[in-house]
Design an enzyme around this catalytic site. Structure first.
Site, mmCIF file in Angstrom:
data_model
loop_
_atom_site.group_PDB
_atom_site.id
_atom_site.type_symbol
_atom_site.label_atom_id
_atom_site.label_comp_id
_atom_site.label_asym_id
_atom_site.label_seq_id
_atom_site.Cartn_x
_atom_site.Cartn_y
_atom_site.Cartn_z
ATOM 1 C CG LEU A 90 -1.890 -1.172 1.376
ATOM 2 C CD1 LEU A 90 -2.873 -0.900 2.512
ATOM 3 C CD2 LEU A 90 -2.640 -1.470 0.080
ATOM 4 C CG HIS A 91 1.167 3.195 -3.292
ATOM 5 N ND1 HIS A 91 0.140 3.941 -3.835
ATOM 6 C CD2 HIS A 91 1.294 2.103 -4.101
ATOM 7 C CE1 HIS A 91 -0.317 3.351 -4.921
ATOM 8 N NE2 HIS A 91 0.367 2.226 -5.099
ATOM 9 N N GLY A 144 -1.362 6.383 -3.046
ATOM 10 C CA GLY A 144 -2.482 6.225 -3.976
ATOM 11 C C GLY A 144 -3.611 5.426 -3.351
ATOM 12 C CG HIS A 145 -3.106 1.346 -2.444
ATOM 13 N ND1 HIS A 145 -1.780 0.966 -2.489
ATOM 14 C CD2 HIS A 145 -3.701 0.734 -3.499
ATOM 15 C CE1 HIS A 145 -1.591 0.155 -3.514
ATOM 16 N NE2 HIS A 145 -2.735 -0.008 -4.145
ATOM 17 C CG ASP A 170 -5.609 1.093 -12.029
ATOM 18 O OD1 ASP A 170 -4.578 0.705 -12.583
ATOM 19 O OD2 ASP A 170 -5.686 1.297 -10.808
ATOM 20 C CB SER A 195 3.681 -1.392 -5.326
ATOM 21 O OG SER A 195 2.436 -1.069 -4.750
ATOM 22 N NE ARG A 196 4.655 -3.873 -11.723
ATOM 23 C CZ ARG A 196 3.338 -3.813 -11.847
ATOM 24 N NH1 ARG A 196 2.740 -2.636 -11.758
ATOM 25 N NH2 ARG A 196 2.622 -4.890 -12.053
#
Length: 280
Positions: free
Chosen positions: A31-32, A34-35, A149, A185-186
Site C-alpha cells: 500500500l502507498h 495512492g491507496h 486504471d 509499488s513498483r
C-alpha cells in the site's frame, strides 16, 4: 480493524453485521499514498471499508516480476488501520479458493488483449475472476479505483453490467510524486538511475499534449513524437504507445475533440505505464 484471511470468514462477518454500506478497494498489497487516497474517499461515503490484498502470478508479465513484487503484509495492515479501514482481507490462494478453481472470467472484447493485456495476456482474466468473486460474496455498494486504471475500470464496468451487480465505480484522481511519476509499488524496485529517468515517461506525454494544443491532431505524428523522444534514452525500452478514443478505448487516427494517449516503458526489470488526456 479486523484482519480476514479467508473468504468464508469475511462473508460470515458481513452476514452478521449486514451489508448496508460497503466500499471495496482491491489491491495487490504494498500500500502507498495512492491507496490511502482511495481509502479516504471511501471513508467519507461508506459505513464499512474493505481493502483486499491478493497476489496472483497471472497478474504479472513474468514469474520474475511476480517474485520481485514488494510484500509487506504487516506494514500494509498498519497503513490500512491508520487510514480507517474496517476489514483488511488478505487471503492466500487457498483462503480465496479453498477447493481450488477451474473457472475463469473473461469478457468477449478486444480490450482484454490490448495495451496492458498484450503484455501479459492472463492479467485481466485473473483480475476479473477475483473481482467477480469479491463482488458476488461481499456485495459492496461502491468500488474505488484510480483514474490510471482506465482499462481495468472499463472491463470492470462491463462485468458489473453483465452480472447485474448493484455497485457503483468511484474513480479517483491519480496520485503522483512531485516530479510527475505515478505513485506505485513498483517504484521501490527502481535503481537510482532508473528512478531519475522514470519521470521522463510523464514529461514526454506532456510534450505530446503541448503538440496537440498547438494543432497537431494526427495520432501518427503524436506517436512518432513520443517514440522519438523516448528512444533518445538508451536505458528506456518502449513497450507500446497508442492514441485512444476515450469511451471505447479504441485506437483512432485523427483526434476530433478529445483523446487519451497511453504509453508503457521498461526500465531494467520494472514496467511503468502512464497516460494523458487530450482535451480542447
Amino acid at each position: 480493524m479486523d484482519i480476514m484471511t479467508s473468504l468464508e470468514a469475511m462473508t460470515a462477518k458481513l452476514d452478521r453485521i449486514g451489508r448496508r454500506s460497503i466500499g471495496l478497494i482491491m489491491t495487490k498489497g504494498a500500500l502507498h499514498e495512492g491507496h490511502i487516497a482511495l481509502i479516504k474517499a471511501a471513508r467519507a461515503e461508506n459505513e464499512y471499508i474493505i481493502v483486499s490484498s491478493f497476489l496472483h502470478s497471472h497478474e504479472f508479465s513474468s514469474e520474475e516480476a511476480y517474485k520481485l513484487y514488494p510484500r509487506q503484509v504487516e506494514e500494509d495492515q498498519e497503513i490500512a488501520s491508520k487510514a480507517g479501514v474496517d476489514f483488511f482481507f488478505c487471503p492466500s490462494y487457498e483462503g480465496l479458493y479453498p477447493n481450488g478453481s477451474s473457472t475463469y472470467v473473461s469478457i468477449y472484447t478486444p480490450l482484454m488483449n490490448r495495451l496492458e493485456g498484450q503484455i501479459h495476456p492472463k492479467y485481466y482474466q485473473s483480475f476479473l475472476t477475483t473481482a467477480n468473486l469479491l463482488l458476488s460474496c461481499i456485495r459492496p455498494q461502491r468500488y474505488y479505483i484510480s483514474e490510471k486504471d482506465f482499462q481495468k475500470k472499463a472491463l470492470l464496468s462491463q462485468l458489473i453490467r453483465d452480472f447485474h451487480y448493484v455497485c457503483e465505480i468511484r474513480v479517483l484522481p491519480t496520485e503522483r510524486e512531485a516530479d510527475g511519476l505515478i505513485i506505485g509499488s513498483r517504484n521501490t524496485l527502481l535503481e537510482p538511475e532508473e528512478r531519475r529517468l522514470a519521470p521522463l515517461l510523464y514529461h514526454t506525454l506532456k510534450k505530446a499534449e503541448l503538440a496537440y494544443q498547438r494543432g497537431n491532431i494526427s495520432s501518427y505524428k503524436l506517436k512518432l513524437l513520443l517514440e522519438t523522444e523516448i528512444k533518445r534514452y538508451y536505458r528506456i525500452q518502449l513497450e507500446y504507445v497508442d492514441v485512444l478514443e476515450i469511451e471505447r478505448l479504441t485506437s483512432i487516427e485523427t483526434i476530433i475533440e478529445e483523446a487519451l494517449i497511453v504509453m508503457s516503458i521498461r526500465l531494467g526489470s520494472v514496467r511503468l505505464s502512464d497516460y494523458i488526456y487530450l482535451k480542447k
